[in-house]
Scaffold this motif. Sequence first.
Motif, PDB file in Angstrom:
ATOM      1  N   ALA A  48     -16.296   1.822   3.650  1.00  0.00           N
ATOM      2  CA  ALA A  48     -15.947   1.396   2.295  1.00  0.00           C
ATOM      3  C   ALA A  48     -14.777   2.159   1.702  1.00  0.00           C
ATOM      4  CB  ALA A  48     -17.157   1.561   1.374  1.00  0.00           C
ATOM      5  N   PHE A  49     -14.284   3.218   2.365  1.00  0.00           N
ATOM      6  CA  PHE A  49     -13.260   4.049   1.732  1.00  0.00           C
ATOM      7  C   PHE A  49     -12.011   3.273   1.325  1.00  0.00           C
ATOM      8  CE2 PHE A  49      -9.719   7.036   1.581  1.00  0.00           C
ATOM      9  CZ  PHE A  49     -10.215   7.954   0.664  1.00  0.00           C
ATOM     10  N   PRO A  50     -11.475   2.375   2.169  1.00  0.00           N
ATOM     11  CA  PRO A  50     -10.274   1.647   1.726  1.00  0.00           C
ATOM     12  C   PRO A  50     -10.509   0.785   0.493  1.00  0.00           C
ATOM     13  CG  PRO A  50     -11.106   0.743   3.789  1.00  0.00           C
ATOM     14  CD  PRO A  50     -11.841   2.024   3.546  1.00  0.00           C
ATOM     15  N   PHE A  51     -11.736   0.435   0.217  1.00  0.00           N
ATOM     16  CA  PHE A  51     -12.075  -0.282  -1.017  1.00  0.00           C
ATOM     17  C   PHE A  51     -12.258   0.685  -2.172  1.00  0.00           C
ATOM     18  CE2 PHE A  51     -15.824  -1.365  -3.682  1.00  0.00           C
ATOM     19  CZ  PHE A  51     -15.301  -2.432  -4.382  1.00  0.00           C
ATOM     20  N   GLY A  55      -5.579   2.082  -4.494  1.00  0.00           N
ATOM     21  CA  GLY A  55      -4.750   2.323  -5.673  1.00  0.00           C
ATOM     22  C   GLY A  55      -4.740   3.744  -6.172  1.00  0.00           C
ATOM     23  N   MET A  56      -5.469   4.656  -5.515  1.00  0.00           N
ATOM     24  CA  MET A  56      -5.508   6.043  -5.971  1.00  0.00           C
ATOM     25  C   MET A  56      -4.400   6.851  -5.308  1.00  0.00           C
ATOM     26  SD  MET A  56      -9.599   6.891  -6.091  1.00  0.00           S
ATOM     27  CE  MET A  56     -10.767   5.763  -6.882  1.00  0.00           C
ATOM     28  N   ARG A  57      -4.207   8.076  -5.802  1.00  0.00           N
ATOM     29  CA  ARG A  57      -3.313   9.048  -5.204  1.00  0.00           C
ATOM     30  C   ARG A  57      -4.164  10.191  -4.651  1.00  0.00           C
ATOM     31  NH1 ARG A  57      -0.626   6.299  -9.051  1.00  0.00           N
ATOM     32  NH2 ARG A  57       1.644   6.460  -9.237  1.00  0.00           N
ATOM     33  N   SER A  58      -3.667  10.899  -3.672  1.00  0.00           N
ATOM     34  CA  SER A  58      -4.455  11.957  -3.031  1.00  0.00           C
ATOM     35  C   SER A  58      -3.759  13.301  -3.125  1.00  0.00           C
ATOM     36  CB  SER A  58      -4.712  11.615  -1.563  1.00  0.00           C
ATOM     37  OG  SER A  58      -5.280  12.721  -0.882  1.00  0.00           O
ATOM     38  N   ASP A 341      -3.357  -2.163   4.644  1.00  0.00           N
ATOM     39  CA  ASP A 341      -3.577  -0.726   4.693  1.00  0.00           C
ATOM     40  C   ASP A 341      -2.734  -0.123   5.820  1.00  0.00           C
ATOM     41  OD1 ASP A 341      -5.027   1.809   5.646  1.00  0.00           O
ATOM     42  OD2 ASP A 341      -6.098   1.350   3.790  1.00  0.00           O
ATOM     43  N   PRO A 342      -1.920   0.895   5.537  1.00  0.00           N
ATOM     44  CA  PRO A 342      -1.033   1.436   6.577  1.00  0.00           C
ATOM     45  C   PRO A 342      -1.773   2.066   7.747  1.00  0.00           C
ATOM     46  CG  PRO A 342      -0.986   2.808   4.605  1.00  0.00           C
ATOM     47  CD  PRO A 342      -1.729   1.566   4.249  1.00  0.00           C
ATOM     48  N   GLU A 343      -3.019   2.479   7.546  1.00  0.00           N
ATOM     49  CA  GLU A 343      -3.792   3.086   8.628  1.00  0.00           C
ATOM     50  C   GLU A 343      -4.682   2.078   9.337  1.00  0.00           C
ATOM     51  OE1 GLU A 343      -5.680   6.941   7.882  1.00  0.00           O
ATOM     52  OE2 GLU A 343      -4.740   6.904   5.901  1.00  0.00           O
ATOM     53  N   ARG A 344      -5.188   1.103   8.602  1.00  0.00           N
ATOM     54  CA  ARG A 344      -6.236   0.234   9.130  1.00  0.00           C
ATOM     55  C   ARG A 344      -5.783  -1.203   9.348  1.00  0.00           C
ATOM     56  NH1 ARG A 344      -7.663   3.555   5.123  1.00  0.00           N
ATOM     57  NH2 ARG A 344      -9.318   5.083   5.499  1.00  0.00           N
ATOM     58  N   GLY A 345      -4.595  -1.548   8.904  1.00  0.00           N
ATOM     59  CA  GLY A 345      -4.164  -2.930   8.966  1.00  0.00           C
ATOM     60  C   GLY A 345      -4.739  -3.712   7.805  1.00  0.00           C
ATOM     61  N   PRO A 346      -4.826  -5.037   7.904  1.00  0.00           N
ATOM     62  CA  PRO A 346      -5.358  -5.834   6.800  1.00  0.00           C
ATOM     63  C   PRO A 346      -6.849  -5.564   6.581  1.00  0.00           C
ATOM     64  CG  PRO A 346      -4.956  -7.207   8.721  1.00  0.00           C
ATOM     65  CD  PRO A 346      -4.375  -5.871   9.037  1.00  0.00           C
ATOM     66  N   ALA A 367      -5.651   2.455  -0.150  1.00  0.00           N
ATOM     67  CA  ALA A 367      -6.122   3.825  -0.317  1.00  0.00           C
ATOM     68  C   ALA A 367      -5.074   4.790   0.225  1.00  0.00           C
ATOM     69  CB  ALA A 367      -7.447   4.007   0.419  1.00  0.00           C
ATOM     70  N   PRO A 368      -4.986   5.994  -0.333  1.00  0.00           N
ATOM     71  CA  PRO A 368      -3.925   6.931   0.084  1.00  0.00           C
ATOM     72  C   PRO A 368      -4.303   7.699   1.352  1.00  0.00           C
ATOM     73  CG  PRO A 368      -5.261   7.922  -1.619  1.00  0.00           C
ATOM     74  CD  PRO A 368      -5.812   6.538  -1.422  1.00  0.00           C
ATOM     75  N   ARG A 369      -3.300   8.181   2.048  1.00  0.00           N
ATOM     76  CA  ARG A 369      -3.527   9.151   3.104  1.00  0.00           C
ATOM     77  C   ARG A 369      -3.838  10.508   2.463  1.00  0.00           C
ATOM     78  NH1 ARG A 369       0.926   6.289   5.782  1.00  0.00           N
ATOM     79  NH2 ARG A 369       0.177   5.412   7.769  1.00  0.00           N
TER      80      ARG A 369
END
Length: 786
Positions: A48-51, A55-58, A341-346, A367-369
């Motif tokens: 669930a993390f990408p959800f 939109g957040m910053r890390s 998502d740049p890490e996970r794809g769509p 979600a941010p790296r």
Amino acid sequence: MTGPLAGLRVVAVTGLAGLHCAQALADFGAQVALVEPPGGHPMRASAAFPFLARGMRSIVLEPGDTAGLRRLVAAADVLVESWTPAQAEERGLTPERTTVDHPRLVHASITGFGRTGPYAHLPADDALVMAVIGGSHTLSPMAPREGPAFAAVPFASYSAGQTALQGVLAALLERERSGHGQHVGTSLVQGLAGHDIWNWFLTLLTTRYAGAFTPAPHVQDGVPNSALIYRLLVALSADGRWLQFSQTSRHLYVALMNALGMGWMFDDPEWGEELPLVPDPAKRVELWDRMLTEVRARTAAEWAAVFDAQPDVWAEPFRTGQELLDHPQLRHDGNVVRVEDPERGPVEQPGPLVRMAATPADPTRPAPRPDADAAELRGWEPVDAPAATAAGPSLPLAGVTVLELGMYYAAPYGGSLLADLGARVVKVEPPGGEPMRSLASFPEIGAIKVTQGKECIALDARSPEGRQIVHDLAREADVVIQSFRAGVAERLGVDGPSLLAVNPDLVYLNAPGYGVDGPCGHRPAYAPTIAAASGIAWRMAGATLPERTDLTVEETKGAAVRLVAATNASFAQCDGLSALSVASSALLGLLARARGAGGQQLYTSMLAFAAHLNCEDVVRYADRPATPAVDPELFGLSARYRLYPTAAGWVFLSAARPEQRSALRAHPAFAAEEDIGAVLAAKPAAQWEAEFADSEVDCVAVTEATVEATLMSEEFGRTAGLLADVEHPMLGEHPRLAPLVTLSRSAVVPGPGSLVGQHTEQVLQRLGYPAEHLADLRARGIVVTG
């Protein structure tokens, strides 16, 4: 950043509950700084993390970097944290400190059990809360064995995220007037406590009048005790698909019986027109058997054809979470979004909590790296403090008027939560009253919670005069909440366009079960229906069901009872989580209006809220982590995170983190750690809880009482500040659940429930209706006065 909350800065140092709160703020434009430890936030391991973090910053901070954390907080409008009181003290960010050092800050604390009391040291963990307040015990019918059951769905965290969000939004609204922030407090216990519909008052009756009333489960010794077993039938189709029917109202149940070919029974003296309320226990069993057999005569596809032909007959198949993403209504409403998502794809995931027509959210930012935004966030400038003059206490929703249209629990209790925060809420009911007034087994009990703190008026909205009264009320309202099935508000002339024409500054919230239109908008939706549709019920109890399609009627009934427990527990069901979300949605609309958005329509649904709760099982992308699976006996998720029987009673053991595993091995009894269950079986539950009280290991005794009895008790509820005494016109003085959020400077107002039409006369007088006009309306049955 764009959106109605653009310009707000939020610091989130929190677990799952706080992420739900912060995500809603990020979706609508707030800059949310997610503070992570080295190695990343623990929720990064969840599907669930990408959800949750979209939109957040890390920014990554070392555990001891309290100065860096305090610099971020000094530049923020909102702090969301889930620390224990000791952890807040270690960081120098206690509520007492932040309200002095940062007078404009809205500081939200989400604890497990509150900031004081014997469990204040425990983390905000769903399973621990469930065990302590009786949730695990109450869910025992869900398990295929004796003893408490583990709840795989995080009802408490999601709900506490909503109560925290309500507190944050209410405090920000109040800050628009006063310029001052304040502390907002809530807990996982309070989040769960908001779910119950009427068991609180049934518990009150059976306690106050012990000789007159006896509590009974839905099914006892194989015999149904409740009409809901038939009206909310759980049955198996011919091709092995479990179905959850949705026939609570009388006319809906009659429609189902006709579809089953059993409508003749209403005219048969042997059964009687009062079906399904049959006095004879043997007849109740026979009726259940017959209904299950008739459902089994059709495949799921054949039942779908029945639903298309007969709109008053409806059932949802029990879906898995990812199947929810393909629900035609969720797709129709635009509540499924695809984020690159740049890490996970769509990543396919649920849309925003609420859709705003004029100021939409932006849920498309990934979600941010870890630490990706550290440089930007370290550049945040501290916020100037307001003048030293103290801001006096005030109701956070002082001056806000809410007009409530709709029935049953979810939307009406959302209005009750706004009343707790100081809004004036006018509830419009039909002349016969809110149907919940007669739905429980004792008059009025079902509706007390949804009438608390409100002005209740009863009128015939189908008449021109009744419609005019609603329009007059809308003219002076700030918010309208409606929860009718699709088309009803339009037929009554109280839909969004009609009332916005009367008052363009309205926040008009559409909050039905499914939607205002689309393939399922006209369908009846109740808590079990949505639990089945969203995958919540299957995640809770699906592991216990036999993997066969040739079940006997007796096997079908045993499995159905477990699914009933999974869909309809008083403290863990979709009406409750939806009501909490309705209040949050209305407050988002109000804050957007206060920041210049103006009036607009808002859209959401119980189905959308359920997708947010069950997000870990709902999101879909390639190579996603598996959703943690509960074992078929419903003990828990692993040997170090599960329920165990002891020499006397049960415990819940939480020792899954590395530091907890080390602490468990350090205990003399667990040094070998060969068989945790055998070790725990040697001593009583209370002794294990005491031995681990000062340890990294979290171990609590399972309370063997219902949630409502636990919360209502003097020992737990009164001590924890969860009770407020009020005077109901029928019940007299009684304890009600206190407001689910507290504010350090603003007051909350726990009001009593009201009777049908109790305030009709005074509300119409306030609108300027002369006495003779009111008398005429009463004489013609257009209004009912109490």
